[in-house]
Design a protein around this motif. Sequence first.
Motif, PDB file in Angstrom:
ATOM      1  N   UNK A 137     -17.613   9.802   4.587  1.00 23.49           N
ATOM      2  CA  UNK A 137     -17.700   8.756   3.569  1.00 23.49           C
ATOM      3  C   UNK A 137     -16.863   9.088   2.343  1.00 23.49           C
ATOM      4  N   UNK A 138     -16.766  10.358   2.004  1.00 22.00           N
ATOM      5  CA  UNK A 138     -15.974  10.741   0.837  1.00 22.00           C
ATOM      6  C   UNK A 138     -14.491  10.448   1.064  1.00 22.00           C
ATOM      7  N   UNK A 139     -13.988  10.768   2.265  1.00 24.46           N
ATOM      8  CA  UNK A 139     -12.580  10.496   2.555  1.00 24.46           C
ATOM      9  C   UNK A 139     -12.301   8.992   2.586  1.00 24.46           C
ATOM     10  N   UNK A 140     -13.160   8.237   3.260  1.00 20.71           N
ATOM     11  CA  UNK A 140     -12.966   6.788   3.323  1.00 20.71           C
ATOM     12  C   UNK A 140     -13.097   6.174   1.931  1.00 20.71           C
ATOM     13  N   UNK A 141     -14.040   6.664   1.143  1.00 17.36           N
ATOM     14  CA  UNK A 141     -14.211   6.151  -0.227  1.00 17.36           C
ATOM     15  C   UNK A 141     -12.975   6.425  -1.071  1.00 17.36           C
ATOM     16  N   UNK A 142     -12.338   7.569  -0.841  1.00 18.59           N
ATOM     17  CA  UNK A 142     -11.119   7.885  -1.577  1.00 18.59           C
ATOM     18  C   UNK A 142     -10.020   6.872  -1.250  1.00 18.59           C
ATOM     19  N   UNK A 143      -9.823   6.582   0.041  1.00 15.43           N
ATOM     20  CA  UNK A 143      -8.811   5.604   0.433  1.00 15.43           C
ATOM     21  C   UNK A 143      -9.152   4.217  -0.115  1.00 15.43           C
ATOM     22  N   UNK A 144     -10.414   3.836  -0.009  1.00 10.69           N
ATOM     23  CA  UNK A 144     -10.825   2.521  -0.511  1.00 10.69           C
ATOM     24  C   UNK A 144     -10.644   2.428  -2.022  1.00 10.69           C
ATOM     25  N   UNK A 145     -10.908   3.525  -2.720  1.00  6.59           N
ATOM     26  CA  UNK A 145     -10.813   3.513  -4.176  1.00  6.59           C
ATOM     27  C   UNK A 145      -9.382   3.369  -4.663  1.00  6.59           C
ATOM     28  N   UNK A 146      -8.415   3.734  -3.825  1.00  9.77           N
ATOM     29  CA  UNK A 146      -7.015   3.556  -4.212  1.00  9.77           C
ATOM     30  C   UNK A 146      -6.701   2.096  -4.494  1.00  9.77           C
ATOM     31  N   UNK A 147      -7.459   1.178  -3.868  1.00  8.73           N
ATOM     32  CA  UNK A 147      -7.257  -0.251  -4.144  1.00  8.73           C
ATOM     33  C   UNK A 147      -7.573  -0.571  -5.593  1.00  8.73           C
ATOM     34  N   UNK A 148      -8.410   0.267  -6.221  1.00  5.87           N
ATOM     35  CA  UNK A 148      -8.725   0.054  -7.628  1.00  5.87           C
ATOM     36  C   UNK A 148      -7.502   0.156  -8.519  1.00  5.87           C
ATOM     37  N   UNK A 149      -6.546   1.023  -8.141  1.00  6.87           N
ATOM     38  CA  UNK A 149      -5.304   1.137  -8.908  1.00  6.87           C
ATOM     39  C   UNK A 149      -4.543  -0.187  -8.866  1.00  6.87           C
ATOM     40  N   UNK A 150      -4.423  -0.746  -7.661  1.00  6.29           N
ATOM     41  CA  UNK A 150      -3.730  -2.030  -7.503  1.00  6.29           C
ATOM     42  C   UNK A 150      -4.434  -3.127  -8.287  1.00  6.29           C
ATOM     43  N   UNK A 151      -5.769  -3.156  -8.200  1.00  4.37           N
ATOM     44  CA  UNK A 151      -6.523  -4.206  -8.885  1.00  4.37           C
ATOM     45  C   UNK A 151      -6.404  -4.059 -10.397  1.00  4.37           C
ATOM     46  N   UNK A 152      -6.453  -2.819 -10.898  1.00  2.00           N
ATOM     47  CA  UNK A 152      -6.296  -2.605 -12.334  1.00  2.00           C
ATOM     48  C   UNK A 152      -4.940  -3.071 -12.835  1.00  2.00           C
ATOM     49  N   UNK A 153      -3.890  -2.810 -12.060  1.00  2.00           N
ATOM     50  CA  UNK A 153      -2.541  -3.245 -12.431  1.00  2.00           C
ATOM     51  C   UNK A 153      -2.454  -4.765 -12.412  1.00  2.00           C
ATOM     52  N   UNK A 154      -2.967  -5.385 -11.345  1.00  4.19           N
ATOM     53  CA  UNK A 154      -2.897  -6.844 -11.217  1.00  4.19           C
ATOM     54  C   UNK A 154      -3.669  -7.546 -12.335  1.00  4.19           C
ATOM     55  N   UNK A 155      -4.833  -7.000 -12.680  1.00  3.79           N
ATOM     56  CA  UNK A 155      -5.675  -7.639 -13.689  1.00  3.79           C
ATOM     57  C   UNK A 155      -5.048  -7.586 -15.074  1.00  3.79           C
ATOM     58  N   UNK A 156      -4.259  -6.556 -15.351  1.00  2.00           N
ATOM     59  CA  UNK A 156      -3.778  -6.347 -16.721  1.00  2.00           C
ATOM     60  C   UNK A 156      -2.273  -6.520 -16.892  1.00  2.00           C
ATOM     61  N   UNK A 157      -1.547  -6.778 -15.825  1.00  3.05           N
ATOM     62  CA  UNK A 157      -0.095  -6.836 -15.948  1.00  3.05           C
ATOM     63  C   UNK A 157       0.360  -8.006 -16.807  1.00  3.05           C
ATOM     64  N   UNK A 158      -0.495  -9.011 -16.987  1.00 12.23           N
ATOM     65  CA  UNK A 158      -0.119 -10.153 -17.828  1.00 12.23           C
ATOM     66  C   UNK A 158       0.119  -9.729 -19.274  1.00 12.23           C
ATOM     67  N   UNK A 159      -0.468  -8.611 -19.696  1.00 10.94           N
ATOM     68  CA  UNK A 159      -0.213  -8.105 -21.053  1.00 10.94           C
ATOM     69  C   UNK A 159       1.277  -7.903 -21.264  1.00 10.94           C
ATOM     70  N   UNK A 160       1.987  -7.494 -20.216  1.00 16.48           N
ATOM     71  CA  UNK A 160       3.417  -7.223 -20.322  1.00 16.48           C
ATOM     72  C   UNK A 160       4.256  -8.392 -19.807  1.00 16.48           C
ATOM     73  N   UNK A 161       3.843  -9.007 -18.701  1.00 16.82           N
ATOM     74  CA  UNK A 161       4.622 -10.128 -18.157  1.00 16.82           C
ATOM     75  C   UNK A 161       4.670 -11.299 -19.129  1.00 16.82           C
ATOM     76  N   UNK A 162       3.559 -11.582 -19.795  1.00 14.22           N
ATOM     77  CA  UNK A 162       3.460 -12.766 -20.645  1.00 14.22           C
ATOM     78  C   UNK A 162       3.566 -12.430 -22.126  1.00 14.22           C
ATOM     79  N   UNK A 163       4.022 -11.235 -22.434  1.00 13.98           N
ATOM     80  CA  UNK A 163       4.224 -10.881 -23.837  1.00 13.98           C
ATOM     81  C   UNK A 163       5.273 -11.801 -24.459  1.00 13.98           C
ATOM     82  N   UNK A 164       4.975 -12.287 -25.656  1.00 15.67           N
ATOM     83  CA  UNK A 164       5.914 -13.157 -26.365  1.00 15.67           C
ATOM     84  C   UNK A 164       6.642 -12.335 -27.433  1.00 15.67           C
ATOM     85  N   UNK A 165       7.924 -12.001 -27.208  1.00 19.16           N
ATOM     86  CA  UNK A 165       8.667 -11.190 -28.188  1.00 19.16           C
ATOM     87  C   UNK A 165       8.935 -11.980 -29.469  1.00 19.16           C
TER      88      UNK A 165
END
Length: 578
Positions: free
Chosen positions: A19-47
């Motif tokens: 379970x620890x190994x599988x949880x580690x692989x599954x948790x890597x999706x959290x990196x993708x989700x964190x990036x997707x959720x917050x990337x608008x801070x940079x994509x939609x920044x108004x200079x």
Amino acid sequence: MRLSFDDVLRHLGEFGRYQKWISLFLSLSGITFGIRMMISVFLLNIPRHRCAIPGYDNDTNDVQSTNHAHLINATIPYVIRNGKRQLDRCHIYFDVATNDIANRTVVACTKWVYDKTVFESTVSSELDFVCDNAILATHSKVIYMGGCLFGSFAAGTLGDRIGRKKALYLCLLVLITGGILLNWSSNFVMFAILRFINGASATGVFVSCFVIGIEITGPTKRVCFGVMLETFFATGMVVLSGLAFIIRDWHTLELATAVPVAVCLVYWWIIPESPRWLLKQGRQKEAEVIMRRIADVNQVTLPDNLSQHVTETDDNPKGSFVDLFTTPVMCTRTLIIFFNWLVVSMVYYGLSLHSDNLGAGSLHLNFLLVGLVEFPAFVLVITLLNKLGRKTMYCASLFTGGVSCILTIFPILFADQPLQWFTVLLAMIGKLGSTGGFLIMYIFSSELFPTVIRHSATGASSSCARTGAMIAPYIVDVGKFVDGDFSRALPLLMFGSLAVLAGLLALLLPETLNRDLPETIEDGIKFGRLPSRPTSVGEVSEGNQKGLPLLLTEDSRKRKAPTTEPSTNSALTAHVWS
């Protein structure tokens, strides 16, 4: 006696090596989700920007020469903004040839030039989400959150129908495709549709990974997996801040965050289908193959006739979502929980999106701090949650975060620029409080809802959280309609006030630490009103002892030598649950 999958997990190990190994692989999706959720801070920044000089092809936001400065002054009017005399961002003089400035006609411009000091290009600068169209940037953020709301429902339904693993893989394919296609967005409609798809698929990946991880982890260890997943989410924010600092073009940044997700396609050969789901579908043989794989890695022996004893049927009395509102106690408690979910999500995402408006430090540094502050929040929750209690920790988190956000009004309005770092400090304390509150509310609310309705009630709570996330961008951008420094303080003041109100209402909820959780609606009504037998942490109740006694099977008795004392391993091999 028939066994549930939780009974089997207690023998396999609730959070063993597998379970620890599988949880580690599954948790890597959290990196993708964190990036997707917050990337608008940079994509939609108004200079920083101003109207382009008509007919001047080489116009830039920076002044190129004395002649260029003269053209700017002759073409663009000045306005008072934030107490300072600045060039108008949205209007130009219609009759430039007229020397009488007072009588010139001012019209809205249709072309702009942008400062490229921080970003080479953003979606907002490329599609001109400024002036009258500035609201489109906010709409884009809300549409993404709407996609997340849709994805949480769609992924759950899809996972129940075709399986958790297939739902995860399908969402991964859509996320990779949508992320790459987003790079070629040429107008608001196309960008908004693809962002909606990205939000739905990213949430689908995250939800599917969460469900698989929870379903292969034992009841007492699920918090560990939840914290691990949230930790990788925060890691995604830290990674995003570094990528955005290096990559200043939004096209390249989008591809750099979308293409690497393709590595997760190897999950098809690594991540198992949920044995719990297979058992619910009556596919005992397939579930047994996975259970034996877990046993091999965890170095645990299973009986030969395991599939004959394991089931995942639910004999508990059923409940209805309507039951949450049929009595004053349950209705009040449910509404308080839903409101807290809405507020804690709104504050959490709102403070992250507001990192560009704190008035001190660079956008990248502020956003990095927003991500890093989540790690001490996780440590505090893990360390103190089982000592101080759910309600005490949750209310303290929201009070601390809310009051800190409210206090930012003083350095913003009354402190000089060198002291604006204090605004950032208070905002980071606010983010720490909202992060802790978010994590605690996952556990607190699931323990408050009765078992017979816990799944659907938790799903409704998640919907409230997504609704709060959809409201957050509008609160962040409300400052655009207010002049002066108060424009930066107003969103923080609103977030802080709502957090304090939610924390006060949460005081009306009962404590759940070391208490037998409510099973039926009647238990839920009595929970917190009548004395409840406390249980020590990790205590095994009579209910979860079901099936744990191991009995010798007929086959094992035949294999066992009559003159030899059984070893520990042979004894395990010779046992089965009845």
